[in-house]
Design a protein around this motif. Structure first.
Motif, PDB file in Angstrom:
ATOM      1  N   VAL A 201      -7.650  -4.047  11.235  1.00 14.24           N
ATOM      2  CA  VAL A 201      -6.235  -3.678  11.331  1.00 14.24           C
ATOM      3  C   VAL A 201      -5.458  -4.304  10.172  1.00 14.24           C
ATOM      4  CG1 VAL A 201      -4.130  -3.941  12.714  1.00 14.24           C
ATOM      5  CG2 VAL A 201      -6.278  -3.261  13.823  1.00 14.24           C
ATOM      6  N   ALA A 202      -5.723  -5.566   9.877  1.00 12.77           N
ATOM      7  CA  ALA A 202      -5.040  -6.247   8.771  1.00 12.77           C
ATOM      8  C   ALA A 202      -5.362  -5.585   7.428  1.00 12.77           C
ATOM      9  CB  ALA A 202      -5.423  -7.725   8.740  1.00 12.77           C
ATOM     10  N   LEU A 203      -6.616  -5.146   7.240  1.00 11.25           N
ATOM     11  CA  LEU A 203      -6.991  -4.459   6.007  1.00 11.25           C
ATOM     12  C   LEU A 203      -6.204  -3.156   5.859  1.00 11.25           C
ATOM     13  CD1 LEU A 203      -8.875  -4.212   3.512  1.00 11.25           C
ATOM     14  CD2 LEU A 203     -10.523  -3.077   5.032  1.00 11.25           C
ATOM     15  N   PHE A 204      -6.117  -2.381   6.928  1.00 14.36           N
ATOM     16  CA  PHE A 204      -5.352  -1.134   6.877  1.00 14.36           C
ATOM     17  C   PHE A 204      -3.868  -1.415   6.640  1.00 14.36           C
ATOM     18  CE2 PHE A 204      -9.092   1.044   8.189  1.00 14.36           C
ATOM     19  CZ  PHE A 204      -8.879   2.391   7.944  1.00 14.36           C
ATOM     20  N   ASP A 205      -3.335  -2.477   7.258  1.00 10.66           N
ATOM     21  CA  ASP A 205      -1.932  -2.851   7.012  1.00 10.66           C
ATOM     22  C   ASP A 205      -1.725  -3.193   5.538  1.00 10.66           C
ATOM     23  OD1 ASP A 205      -1.259  -2.531   9.694  1.00 10.66           O
ATOM     24  OD2 ASP A 205      -1.301  -4.683  10.147  1.00 10.66           O
ATOM     25  N   GLU A 206      -2.625  -3.992   4.985  1.00 14.15           N
ATOM     26  CA  GLU A 206      -2.521  -4.422   3.586  1.00 14.15           C
ATOM     27  C   GLU A 206      -2.623  -3.236   2.632  1.00 14.15           C
ATOM     28  OE1 GLU A 206      -5.321  -6.679   0.339  1.00 14.15           O
ATOM     29  OE2 GLU A 206      -5.544  -7.253   2.442  1.00 14.15           O
ATOM     30  N   VAL A 207      -3.618  -2.412   2.825  1.00 16.04           N
ATOM     31  CA  VAL A 207      -3.819  -1.268   1.937  1.00 16.04           C
ATOM     32  C   VAL A 207      -2.660  -0.286   2.066  1.00 16.04           C
ATOM     33  CG1 VAL A 207      -5.294   0.728   1.501  1.00 16.04           C
ATOM     34  CG2 VAL A 207      -6.311  -1.532   1.845  1.00 16.04           C
ATOM     35  N   GLY A 208      -2.160  -0.086   3.275  1.00 14.23           N
ATOM     36  CA  GLY A 208      -1.001   0.796   3.471  1.00 14.23           C
ATOM     37  C   GLY A 208       0.228   0.268   2.766  1.00 14.23           C
TER      38      GLY A 208
ATOM     39  N   GLU B 166       0.219  -1.734   0.121  1.00 11.37           N
ATOM     40  CA  GLU B 166      -0.003  -1.596  -1.321  1.00 11.37           C
ATOM     41  C   GLU B 166       0.224  -0.158  -1.771  1.00 11.37           C
ATOM     42  OE1 GLU B 166      -3.956  -2.964  -2.148  1.00 11.37           O
ATOM     43  OE2 GLU B 166      -3.481  -5.037  -1.642  1.00 11.37           O
ATOM     44  N   THR B 167      -0.251   0.781  -0.973  1.00  8.74           N
ATOM     45  CA  THR B 167      -0.095   2.199  -1.317  1.00  8.74           C
ATOM     46  C   THR B 167       1.373   2.581  -1.348  1.00  8.74           C
ATOM     47  OG1 THR B 167      -2.233   2.690  -0.326  1.00  8.74           O
ATOM     48  CG2 THR B 167      -0.731   4.544  -0.638  1.00  8.74           C
ATOM     49  N   ARG B 168       2.130   2.145  -0.348  1.00  7.33           N
ATOM     50  CA  ARG B 168       3.569   2.453  -0.318  1.00  7.33           C
ATOM     51  C   ARG B 168       4.299   1.797  -1.480  1.00  7.33           C
ATOM     52  NH1 ARG B 168       2.301   1.681   4.957  1.00  7.33           N
ATOM     53  NH2 ARG B 168       3.109  -0.436   4.995  1.00  7.33           N
ATOM     54  N   ALA B 169       3.886   0.585  -1.873  1.00 11.30           N
ATOM     55  CA  ALA B 169       4.542  -0.114  -2.972  1.00 11.30           C
ATOM     56  C   ALA B 169       4.282   0.583  -4.304  1.00 11.30           C
ATOM     57  CB  ALA B 169       4.046  -1.560  -3.028  1.00 11.30           C
ATOM     58  N   ASN B 170       3.122   1.242  -4.414  1.00 16.31           N
ATOM     59  CA  ASN B 170       2.770   1.925  -5.663  1.00 16.31           C
ATOM     60  C   ASN B 170       3.293   3.344  -5.766  1.00 16.31           C
ATOM     61  OD1 ASN B 170       1.341  -0.288  -6.663  1.00 16.31           O
ATOM     62  ND2 ASN B 170      -0.544   0.341  -5.636  1.00 16.31           N
ATOM     63  N   GLU B 171       3.950   3.832  -4.715  1.00 20.12           N
ATOM     64  CA  GLU B 171       4.480   5.207  -4.744  1.00 20.12           C
ATOM     65  C   GLU B 171       5.797   5.269  -5.465  1.00 20.12           C
ATOM     66  OE1 GLU B 171       4.548   6.421  -0.639  1.00 20.12           O
ATOM     67  OE2 GLU B 171       2.415   6.832  -0.659  1.00 20.12           O
TER      68      GLU B 171
END
Length: 142
Positions: free
Chosen positions: A128-135, A137-142
Motif C-alpha cells: 500500500v505504501a509503495l502504491f501511495d508513493e508511486v501515485g 510521484e506520478t501526480r507530482a510529475n504531471e
C-alpha cells in the motif's frame, strides 16, 4: 509502471506481495497503468500451505498459483524490483533499468500461522505504501 516482486522460491513472500499489489491496482483503478510480475530464481513446486491459509483469511485465494522463474528481461523491464529478503544482485545478475528495493522480510516457509500472519500484514502495508508513493510521484510529475 511495472513492479517485479521476487524471492528465491516464489512460494511465499513474493506471492503475497503480488496478490496485494493486484488488489491495490484494482482498488485504485490503475489496471491499465500498472504491470505486475513475480518470480523466483529457484521456484518451488507450489505456494507454501501456510501462506495459502493466511491469505485466505483476508479473502485472497493463492491455492491455484504456481511459483515460476523470473527472467532477466522481466527484471530489466521493471521500474521497481522488490526483493523479499535478499539483494537484487543475489536474485539475478541483470542490470536493472529501474529501482531495486529489498524489503528484508522473514521467510514464512515452515513458520507458525501467527508468524506468517505478521509477515503477511507487513507485506500488505509495504505494498500500500509503495502504491501511495508511486501515485504521489506520478501526480507530482504531471
Amino acid at each position: 509502471m511495472k513492479f517485479a516482486f521476487v524471492c528465491v522460491q516464489n512460494a511465499g513472500r513474493s506471492q503475497m506481495a503480488t496478490a496485494f499489489a493486484e488488489r491495490e491496482r484494482s482498488a485504485r483503478s490503475v489496471d491499465d497503468e500498472v504491470d505486475i510480475v513475480t518470480g523466483g530464481t529457484q521456484p518451488a513446486d507450489h505456494v507454501h500451505e501456510e501462506v495459502v491459509d493466511v491469505m485466505r483469511e483476508v479473502g485472497i485465494d493463492l491455492s491455484s498459483r504456481t511459483p515460476r522463474e523470473v527472467t532477466p528481461a522481466e527484471l530489466d523491464d521493471a521500474d521497481y524490483v522488490i526483493t523479499m529478503g535478499c539483494s537484487a544482485s543475489d536474485v539475478c545478475p541483470a542490470t536493472f533499468s529501474g529501482e531495486n528495493r529489498d524489503w528484508g522480510l522473514d521467510d514464512p516457509d515452515g513458520e507458525g500461522l501467527d508468524a506468517v500472519r505478521a509477515i503477511r500484514d507487513e507485506i500488505e502495508e509495504r505494498v500500500v505504501a509503495l502504491f501511495d508513493e508511486v501515485g504521489a510521484e506520478t501526480r507530482a510529475n504531471e
